[in-house]
Design a protein around this motif. Structure first.
Motif, PDB file in Angstrom:
ATOM      1  N   SER A  55       0.838  -1.200   0.000  1.00 39.29           N
ATOM      2  CA  SER A  55       0.000   0.000   0.000  1.00 39.29           C
ATOM      3  C   SER A  55       0.869   1.243   0.000  1.00 39.29           C
ATOM      4  O   SER A  55       0.552   2.239  -0.664  1.00 39.29           O
TER       5      SER A  55
ATOM      6  N   GLN B 292      -7.881   0.262  -0.705  1.00 36.15           N
ATOM      7  CA  GLN B 292      -8.074  -0.896   0.147  1.00 36.15           C
ATOM      8  C   GLN B 292      -9.281  -0.571   1.023  1.00 36.15           C
ATOM      9  O   GLN B 292      -9.383   0.485   1.570  1.00 36.15           O
TER      10      GLN B 292
ATOM     11  N   ASP C 174      -6.036  -1.586  -4.752  1.00 38.86           N
ATOM     12  CA  ASP C 174      -5.444  -2.149  -3.541  1.00 38.86           C
ATOM     13  C   ASP C 174      -6.422  -3.130  -2.918  1.00 38.86           C
ATOM     14  O   ASP C 174      -7.446  -2.738  -2.377  1.00 38.86           O
ATOM     15  N   GLU C 175      -6.104  -4.397  -2.991  1.00 42.33           N
ATOM     16  CA  GLU C 175      -6.963  -5.457  -2.463  1.00 42.33           C
ATOM     17  C   GLU C 175      -8.419  -5.210  -2.801  1.00 42.33           C
ATOM     18  O   GLU C 175      -9.260  -5.061  -1.916  1.00 42.33           O
TER      19      GLU C 175
HETATM   20 MG    MG Z   1      -2.046  -2.613   2.218  1.00 43.19          MG
END
Ligand code: MG
Ligand code: ATP
Ligand code: SF4
Lengths: 332, 299, 321
Positions: free
Chosen positions: C48, C97, C178-179
């Motif tokens: 991240s 995320q 992000d994810e």
């Molecule tokens: Mg992360």
């Protein structure tokens, strides 16, 4: 339909609160082993405050309200019944005025003062608190909030005493008390309105300085959480300008709990309001209550307490009914 | 689902005192608040050690004397030595605050906890009572209570009791909502799944996370109790003989102290009150930063 | 094929209470247009951080210490604040995320799309902007009615799609997700991945997918980059990574994946992830590496291309002859 249901539920809640408050004002005096009413009238009779016929009438009024000879449950139902007729009884001190009359005379003063100061401090406090929690605000702007946060610990009544001493007594910048200058007859003119205004400055300043800090503090606490929320961060990733994010993403969300906080704060707003009124001798509810406490004018004390309680509860319910307009998650 | 093995990088531990000191240096509000509290305690302790508390009561000194070597804080209209009166008054104010604050917080923690953790009709009842009492301005109820009892029989402890009567709803609601959110959090569910009993969850998982909130609620309650007892005393509803800070202001106002030039008489308790409540407010701000790490400023 | 993204020697440090954490220590990466890269690594390895650094969104106590992020020939690090505001979303997009909470709860979805466009384009008419938003919603398989809805009226997968729709509003050259599938159920995960896949083809951008779930991700990406303690250990194609990982850490990762052969046996990676505060000297993996040599303890291995085309940062592999 859903709204009607909510409305009915809240009105029922309001009734319960009013019932609870009146029950407290009924029973609490009875917990005391003494009979303050009798003592008070004995004292009054000794000092010869009023004619025997008036005394009889007052005692009769007290007896319908607190008829100590009747069984407790009858006293209670009578009391609730008279409240339902909006009958709060008679003042012992300002006989033959009723408690309702006293409230009517003093209420406009209190409403004017409290409404302006509450609105002003809510706006100022929340803006300062929001800025203090906003990491991208310039430091000098964020630091304006700090002195207010420190003042948050100071009761408005102490501010009132200090302001009165420094600004009023020492520097003679504002009048020392009263609603208007001594010797002036109330009339409608620019000079009289200005005179009225001048007399409200110090009370208003005490109340504003005394309550802005609370808003700053709770808004800052709220804001610090909100500024780290994913949607604020995503707004930055979208390339929005700082001010847009501040206004639409940060402030709007951080303000929501503050509106509820406003409803919850009404009680303490009124409390400080009436104490400050007392210090400055403004003819509002506070002075009436203070005089009643000094002279053990019980029905006036209970009447004003009940009246304030009902008003606060009503305003809270109104805020709660309006809240869904602000927060889409709570659409009814 | 295939997941990469998870392990956290370790953070090096420094000595505990050093860390607390470093933290206080950064958390200025907490540091200054604690510092002022220490000053106030020092004043009270020194005061109580160097002058007899009996001097705090009327007719113990020449009246209306401004601060001087003989009377460091002056005397009042009734012949109290204000140095003694302030020391005793601060001690009594602190006593009421801590006593009422502790009891209020304790009741709040127990009620809030039971309410949120066990839910059901108990929760409904506790929540309902809090909701009904919340719109009723507590101070006015206290006015009624204090106004209805014999003023001669009011003591410091009666004051604390009156204050506590209405001081537990705040902590109850705060703790309740915190426990409610924590019940939903992952670590509690994990503990539950792995067979930890309710006591284990309460004391092992929830309590440690609750401590900052309990501490904050306690400070808030002390704050509230001092505030409330001060207000009652300012209205002349306190134990009239005692040199409570509010009482001193009440009697100074009653004798028109400012207009007669006896400025030290009301100013001293007012300043003391500002210091007490101000330091508590600072500690509250500081604790807020502990409970809410995102407030923490970057170095 | 044109290079759209070039990251040179990117460095980020977090100045924490307990010391400096070098979260990103000289990362180099190149992506061509239309390429999809999966970025994997343990929690805390700096994935991240790398994404945020590329957006110039590292917040205190973190600081970008140096490096370049070149998108379409422009170095983002050299832009002014104002220019960087403009580059976000139009040049490079980050889909955060935890997209679950990435939508403002009190604004309609439409308003949150419109303000994004308006921030970059003050000329278009209101109706044109709204039309663009509707089209973006449709391209992520959402109805036009979502425009008038609030976040709480949407499911998790729908919220994630809205975030993707916002991300592609201005047709950026690089998308970082992000994810994007954490906290979604398996079916929805797959649908969201397919959506990303399709919008990527539509606008022809490069995509960086960050994630833990190697199995799911590798079905959608072309290349995989393995991150360890703030450095890239290996970058290679999916096929190479799974059939013949080069870096010892990548090998450990791959062999720790469950498969039919090692069913029920979980091979963790021995040792602990290093503290970023006191990174091991030389190759940061050396305390855990089965092949550790003397040189590993003193010299940082550079990321270099080895025979076969993979890029590896390990002393086991000599400079390409
Ligand atoms: Mg992360
Ligand atoms: N705001 C911060 N302050 C201090 N340290 C931070 C901060 N943000 C990240 N770090 C540190 O930087 C390192 C990298 O964090 P990062 O969030 O980039 O990891 P990640 O690879 O994305 O992990 P995950 O898979 O859990 O999302 C971590 O060790 C973390 O402790
Ligand atoms: S450089 Fe040395 S220690 Fe690092 S992975 Fe390669 S062999 Fe292992």
């Amino acid at each position: 339909m859903a709204f009607a249901r909510l409305l009915i539920r809240r009105l029922l809640f309001l009734l319960v609160v009013i019932w609870a408050a009146s029950t407290i004002t009924f029973f609490v005096p009875r917990l005391s082993p003494r009979n303050p009413v009798r003592e008070r009238f004995a004292a009054l009779a000794r000092s010869g405050g009023f004619s025997p016929t008036d005394l009889e009438k007052i005692i009769a009024a007290y007896n319908t309200k607190f008829g100590f000879d009747k069984p407790l449950w009858r006293q209670y139902t009578d009391y609730v019944g008279s409240l339902a007729r909006l009958d709060l009884g008679l003042s012992a001190n300002q006989y033959p005025k009723t408690v309702i009359q006293l409230i009517q005379e003093s209420l406009p003063w209190t409403i004017t003062l409290l409404l302006t100061t509450t609105i002003l401090s809510f706006i100022i406090g929340n803006l300062l608190g929001a800025v203090a929690a906003w990491p991208r605000a310039p430091n000098w702007l964020r630091s304006i909030a700090t002195p207010f946060m420190l003042l948050q610990g100071v009761p408005p009544i102490i501010l009132a005493v200090l302001l009165l001493f420094f600004l009023g007594f020492k520097l003679k910048l504002a009048p020392l008390g009263g609603a208007y200058s001594i010797g002036v007859i109330p009339h409608f003119s620019a000079t009289f309105v200005w005179d009225l205004f001048k007399h409200q400055i110090l009370p208003a300043l005490s109340l504003i300085f005394g309550s802005v800090g609370g808003w700053v503090l709770s808004m800052r606490g709220m804001g610090v959480t909100i500024q780290g929320e994913d949607y604020v961060i995503f707004a930055e990733h979208k390339g929005l300008h700082g001010f847009t994010i501040f206004r639409d993403y940060f402030l709007r969300n951080a303000l929501l709990p503050q509106v509820t906080g406003l409803a919850l704060a009404l009680g303490s707003v009124i409390t400080s309001g009436i104490l400050v009124e007392g210090v400055f001798g403004l003819p509002g509810l506070g002075s009436v209550l203070g005089a009643a406490i000094q002279s053990n004018d019980f029905l006036v004390i209970y009447g004003i307490v009940l009246f304030i309680t009902v008003s606060v509860a009503t305003m809270m319910v109104i805020v709660e009914l309006l809240y869904p307009l602000l927060d889409p998650r709570i659409r009814v | 689902m295939t997941t990469i093995a998870i392990s956290q990088p370790r953070v090096q531990q420094r000595s505990r005192m050093g860390q607390i000191f470093r933290y206080l240096r950064r958390n200025k509000s907490l540091a200054v608040g604690i510092f002022i509290i220490f000053l106030l305690i020092a004043f009270t302790v020194i005061g109580l050690l160097t002058i007899s508390p009996s001097k705090a009561y009327p007719l113990q000194a020449a009246s209306k004397k401004p601060p001087s070597l003989k009377y460091p804080l002056g005397t009042d209209f009734f012949g109290r030595n204000l140095y003694a009166a302030m020391a005793v008054g601060m001690w009594q104010t602190a006593l009421i605050g801590v006593l009422a604050g502790a009891i209020g917080t304790m009741i709040g923690v127990v009620l809030g906890f039971t309410s949120a953790y066990f839910g059901g009709p108990l929760d409904a009842a506790i929540k309902g009572i809090c909701q009904i009492l919340t719109p009723i301005p507590g101070f006015l109820i206290q006015v009624i209570i204090a106004g209805s009892i014999d003023k001669r029989s009011v003591t410091i402890y009666t004051m604390a009791f009156i204050v506590v009567l209405l001081a537990w709803m705040g902590p109850t609601l705060v703790i309740r909502s915190q426990v409610l959110t924590m019940k939903e959090r992952q670590f509690v569910s994990v503990a539950k799944l792995s067979g930890v009993g309710p006591m284990g969850i309460i004391f092992g998982e929830i309590m440690p996370n609750l401590l900052p909130f309990i501490a904050a609620a306690f400070v808030g309650q002390v704050f509230y109790s001092i505030f409330a007892s001060f207000y009652l005393a300012v209205l002349g509803l306190g134990p009239l003989r005692e040199p409570l800070l509010g009482n001193i202001i009440w009697s100074a106002n009653g004798q028109g102290a400012f207009f007669n030039g006896w400025w030290w008489w009301p100013i001293e308790p007012a300043v003391a009150m500002i210091l007490i409540l101000g330091s508590l407010a600072l500690i509250n701000i500081g604790l807020d930063e502990v409970a809410n790490p995102r407030v923490r400023k970057a170095e | 094929m044109t290079t759209v993204l070039q990251v040179n020697n990117l460095q980020v440090t977090y100045y924490t209470d307990s010391g400096r954490a070098r979260a990103l220590d000289g990362v180099n990466l190149t992506l061509n247009s239309g390429e999809k890269l999966g970025l994997v690594g343990e929690s805390g390895s700096g994935k991240s951080t790398m994404a945020l650094a590329m957006m110039r969104m590292i917040k205190l106590p973190g600081r970008i210490e140096g490096g370049q992020v070149i998108v379409d020939g422009n170095d983002l690090m050299a832009l002014s604040e104002e220019e960087m505001l403009n580059a976000r979303l139009s040049e490079i997009t980050y889909i955060p995320q935890g997209a679950m909470n990435s939508l403002n709860p009190v604004m309609r979805i439409g308003a949150q799309m419109v303000d994004a466009i308006k921030a970059h384009d003050s000329k278009s008419s209101k109706s044109a902007i709204e039309e663009r938003c509707m089209e973006a919603l449709e391209s992520v398989d959402l109805g036009r009615n979502v425009f008038r809805m609030f976040a709480h009226e949407l499911s998790g997968g729908m919220k994630q799609r809205v975030c993707i729709a916002i991300g592609i509003l201005l047709k950026p050259s690089v998308i970082i997700a992000d994810e994007p599938t954490s906290a979604l159920d398996v079916v929805t995960q797959r649908q969201v991945m397919e959506t990303i896949d399709r919008v990527q083809k539509d606008i022809g951008c490069a995509v960086i997918l960050i994630g833990h779930d190697m199995g799911l991700m590798c079905q959608f990406v072309d290349k995989v980059a393995v991150m360890y303690a703030g450095r890239l250990a290996e970058v290679s194609t999916v096929r190479q990574m799974f059939s013949d990982p080069k870096h010892p850490y990548a090998q450990a990762l791959i062999s720790s994946l469950p498969s039919l052969e090692n069913k029920g046996v979980f091979h963790g990676i021995p040792g602990l992830a290093p503290s970023l505060l006191r990174l091991p000297s030389g190759c940061t993996f050396h305390p855990r590496c089965p092949h550790v040599m003397e040189v590993c303890k003193t010299t940082v291995p550079a990321l270099r291309t080895v025979p076969g085309g993979a890029q590896v940062a390990c002393h086991l592999y000599p400079e390409k002859a």
